[in-house]
Write a protein that holds these residues in place. Structure first.
Motif, PDB file in Angstrom:
ATOM      1  N   ILE A  83       0.842  -1.209   0.000  1.00 14.80           N
ATOM      2  CA  ILE A  83       0.000   0.000   0.000  1.00 14.80           C
ATOM      3  C   ILE A  83       0.873   1.252   0.000  1.00 14.80           C
ATOM      4  O   ILE A  83       0.582   2.243  -0.688  1.00 14.80           O
ATOM      5  N   LEU A  84       1.970   1.242   0.753  1.00  8.22           N
ATOM      6  CA  LEU A  84       2.886   2.383   0.765  1.00  8.22           C
ATOM      7  C   LEU A  84       3.476   2.633  -0.623  1.00  8.22           C
ATOM      8  O   LEU A  84       3.608   3.782  -1.061  1.00  8.22           O
ATOM      9  N   LYS A  85       3.807   1.564  -1.325  1.00  4.49           N
ATOM     10  CA  LYS A  85       4.336   1.701  -2.688  1.00  4.49           C
ATOM     11  C   LYS A  85       3.286   2.288  -3.618  1.00  4.49           C
ATOM     12  O   LYS A  85       3.577   3.135  -4.463  1.00  4.49           O
ATOM     13  N   VAL A  86       2.047   1.828  -3.460  1.00  4.28           N
ATOM     14  CA  VAL A  86       0.957   2.338  -4.291  1.00  4.28           C
ATOM     15  C   VAL A  86       0.765   3.834  -4.057  1.00  4.28           C
ATOM     16  O   VAL A  86       0.600   4.613  -5.002  1.00  4.28           O
ATOM     17  N   GLU A  87       0.795   4.242  -2.799  1.00  4.87           N
ATOM     18  CA  GLU A  87       0.650   5.670  -2.469  1.00  4.87           C
ATOM     19  C   GLU A  87       1.701   6.506  -3.181  1.00  4.87           C
ATOM     20  O   GLU A  87       1.405   7.563  -3.755  1.00  4.87           O
ATOM     21  N   ALA A  88       2.947   6.031  -3.146  1.00  2.72           N
ATOM     22  CA  ALA A  88       4.043   6.773  -3.777  1.00  2.72           C
ATOM     23  C   ALA A  88       3.837   6.889  -5.287  1.00  2.72           C
ATOM     24  O   ALA A  88       4.057   7.950  -5.878  1.00  2.72           O
ATOM     25  N   LYS A  89       3.379   5.799  -5.908  1.00  2.00           N
ATOM     26  CA  LYS A  89       3.161   5.821  -7.357  1.00  2.00           C
ATOM     27  C   LYS A  89       1.987   6.714  -7.738  1.00  2.00           C
ATOM     28  O   LYS A  89       2.035   7.456  -8.729  1.00  2.00           O
ATOM     29  N   LEU A  90       0.925   6.655  -6.946  1.00  2.00           N
ATOM     30  CA  LEU A  90      -0.256   7.466  -7.256  1.00  2.00           C
ATOM     31  C   LEU A  90       0.037   8.959  -7.140  1.00  2.00           C
ATOM     32  O   LEU A  90      -0.572   9.768  -7.838  1.00  2.00           O
ATOM     33  N   ASN A  91       0.971   9.308  -6.290  1.00  2.00           N
ATOM     34  CA  ASN A  91       1.344  10.715  -6.159  1.00  2.00           C
ATOM     35  C   ASN A  91       1.957  11.252  -7.449  1.00  2.00           C
ATOM     36  O   ASN A  91       1.903  12.447  -7.729  1.00  2.00           O
ATOM     37  N   GLN A  92       2.537  10.344  -8.250  1.00  2.00           N
ATOM     38  CA  GLN A  92       3.110  10.753  -9.530  1.00  2.00           C
ATOM     39  C   GLN A  92       2.044  10.828 -10.626  1.00  2.00           C
ATOM     40  O   GLN A  92       2.208  11.544 -11.613  1.00  2.00           O
ATOM     41  N   ARG A  93       0.971  10.051 -10.458  1.00  2.25           N
ATOM     42  CA  ARG A  93      -0.166  10.049 -11.387  1.00  2.25           C
ATOM     43  C   ARG A  93       0.262   9.885 -12.842  1.00  2.25           C
ATOM     44  O   ARG A  93      -0.143  10.622 -13.729  1.00  2.25           O
ATOM     45  N   LYS A  94       1.113   8.909 -13.089  1.00  5.79           N
ATOM     46  CA  LYS A  94       1.548   8.636 -14.458  1.00  5.79           C
ATOM     47  C   LYS A  94       0.843   7.393 -14.983  1.00  5.79           C
ATOM     48  O   LYS A  94       0.316   6.587 -14.239  1.00  5.79           O
TER      49      LYS A  94
END
Length: 252
Positions: A112-123
């Motif tokens: 979930i922490l990894k997902v949060e980081a990726k979603l912050n980039q919204r790519k």
């Protein structure tokens, strides 16, 4: 909050996932669920989630069939599945997270922490695009790309572009045909498992070599592999028999 959809053919698995997310107060809200591929597709289209918890193995159509039916991948995926040999290998190839059932809460938190980081980039989810290319073209190995995640980026390289890999404790250094090197924070044995079917040979505890770039096996100096770029790669005593067997198999 991360808006998520859970897709699993067993309702109790969906309920268990909801319970885990609530119990550990993870920043996820469930906006839909489905127990079959067709319902999953319509639910994803209707809810436009940030994240899918997706089972690979389902009757009739599997998790990859769900993804094939979607035109874009503007969401993250965490595969939640029992062991599926090819499916898990393809997922690892694309550096996508997966959880084996029964789900370990600590591993869930990390994902979930990894997902949060990726979603912050919204790519656009390039890793998921790469995974689906692997699934659609599983027999075209020369076109398969391996995701190499360094501290700066995730680079996708064709297996034919990798000359060799060298371990450094828990890290692996990749040497590429364009002269560049990439350091990845995963141990070499994980890549041995992924790359053996692409004619890579583990000749030493610290070395994994693409057979395409082996010029010769030299028997002097305890034995080593001479590569086309002039690099000498040692062969450990315990690996000699396996190296010879692998080279003979590849030649056939």
């Amino acid at each position: 909050m991360i808006r998520a959809v859970i897709i699993d053919d067993e309702k109790n698995n969906i309920e268990n996932m909801v319970s885990l997310l609530m119990k550990h107060e993870l920043p996820v809200t469930i906006v839909g669920s489905a127990t079959n591929a067709d319902d999953a597709i319509s639910t994803i289209v209707a809810t436009n989630p940030d994240l899918l918890f997706l089972d690979i193995q389902m009757p009739d159509k599997d998790g990859f069939d769900v993804l094939k039916a979607l035109p874009h991948y503007q969401f993250e995926v965490i595969f939640v599945t029992a062991f599926d040999q090819y499916g898990i290998q393809a997922v690892k190839f694309s550096a996508i997270d997966y959880l084996l059932k029964p789900v370990n809460p600590e591993e869930l938190k990390t994902s979930i922490l990894k997902v949060e980081a990726k979603l912050n980039q919204r790519k656009q989810n390039i890793q998921l695009e790469n995974l689906m290319d692997l699934i659609r073209n599983k027999d075209a190995k020369k076109d398969h790309k391996l995701a190499l995640a360094s501290t700066k980026e995730i680079r996708f390289v064709n297996t034919d572009e990798i000359i060799r890999c060298e371990s450094s404790n828990a890290y692996t250094q990749f040497y590429l045909t364009d002269g560049k090197n990439i350091m990845v924070s995963k141990p070499i044995f994980e890549y041995e498992e992924m790359l053996t079917n692409y004619d890579f040979i583990r000749c030493h505890q610290s070395h994994l070599v693409n057979a395409k770039f082996i010029k010769s096996l030299v028997r002097e100096d305890s034995g080593y592999l001479l590569l086309t770029d002039g690099t000498r790669i040692p062969i450990s005593r315990g690996k000699k028999e396996n190296v010879l067997k692998a080279l003979n198999t590849i030649k056939k």
